[in-house]
Design a protein around this motif. Structure first.
Motif, PDB file in Angstrom:
ATOM      1  N   GLU A 237      38.696  49.498  38.925  1.00 28.50           N
ATOM      2  CA  GLU A 237      38.994  48.215  38.300  1.00 28.50           C
ATOM      3  C   GLU A 237      37.877  47.912  37.311  1.00 28.50           C
ATOM      4  O   GLU A 237      36.695  47.993  37.651  1.00 28.50           O
TER       5      GLU A 237
ATOM      6  N   ALA B 271      41.175  44.242  33.693  1.00 27.79           N
ATOM      7  CA  ALA B 271      41.393  42.816  33.910  1.00 27.79           C
ATOM      8  C   ALA B 271      40.476  42.021  32.992  1.00 27.79           C
ATOM      9  O   ALA B 271      39.418  42.491  32.582  1.00 27.79           O
TER      10      ALA B 271
ATOM     11  N   VAL C 123      36.686  44.902  35.004  1.00 25.89           N
ATOM     12  CA  VAL C 123      36.842  43.487  34.692  1.00 25.89           C
ATOM     13  C   VAL C 123      35.966  43.175  33.486  1.00 25.89           C
ATOM     14  O   VAL C 123      34.757  43.427  33.504  1.00 25.89           O
TER      15      VAL C 123
ATOM     16  N   SER D 105      45.469  44.737  37.762  1.00 24.66           N
ATOM     17  CA  SER D 105      44.940  44.405  39.085  1.00 24.66           C
ATOM     18  C   SER D 105      45.980  43.668  39.915  1.00 24.66           C
ATOM     19  O   SER D 105      46.615  42.737  39.448  1.00 24.66           O
TER      20      SER D 105
END
Length: 166
Positions: free
Chosen positions: A145, A45, A147, A133
């Motif tokens: 995840e 992400a 980011v 995501s």
């Protein structure tokens, strides 16, 4: 189970890393790639230009897969076979999923993702999904995840956390 310091444990604290340059982002990806095993799902992400594809180039190097890594925005998914006995890398870009169908109505992102049959790849590949995501979390009971954010000084900051199915 092998210790994987960059991959947060379920319920564990997030891992943060400052990445001042694109080369640092790729090196971090390579370090992470060396820890990954078949069945791992990464949800990448961050805004456009945050370094998602650069991170995947590093993953590919760490996983020792073949083929050049480029954003799969227009082809949606690319598979990079292993050079040896390790897992393949499936690189997906979910950015264009959920557009208009042939009849002009909105398509279901989850259904489009299901059409890619990515879950069939999990026993032999690492799957990295840009813009994944909230969309690709369903591929595995637990995903990582990643980011990526850019500060005003252009330094990227990567935050890794464990993401599970609700």
């Amino acid at each position: 189970m092998t210790h994987r310091p960059l991959v947060p444990a379920s319920g564990g604290d997030p891992v943060h890393r400052e990445l001042p340059t694109v080369a640092d982002t790729e090196a971090f990806g390579a370090e992470l790639g060396r820890e990954l095993v078949a069945g791992d799902v990464l949800l990448l992400a961050g805004p456009l230009g945050a370094g998602k594809t650069a991170l995947v180039r590093g993953l590919a190097r760490g996983l020792e897969v073949t083929g050049p890594v480029a954003s799969p925005t227009f082809v949606i998914a690319r598979e990079h076979p292993p050079a040896g006995d390790g897992p393949a890398l499936v690189h997906v870009d979910a950015y264009r999923l959920g557009g208009a169908g042939a009849d002009g109505t909105a398509t279901d992102v989850a259904a489009e993702l299901d059409d890619l049959d990515l879950d069939t790849e999990l026993d032999r590949a690492v799957v990295a999904v840009e813009w994944g995501s909230g969309v690709a979390d369903r591929l595995a009971s637990s995903a990582v995840e990643v980011v990526l954010e850019r500060r005003d000084d252009e330094t990227r900051v990567a935050t890794l956390r464990r993401a599970g199915r609700p």
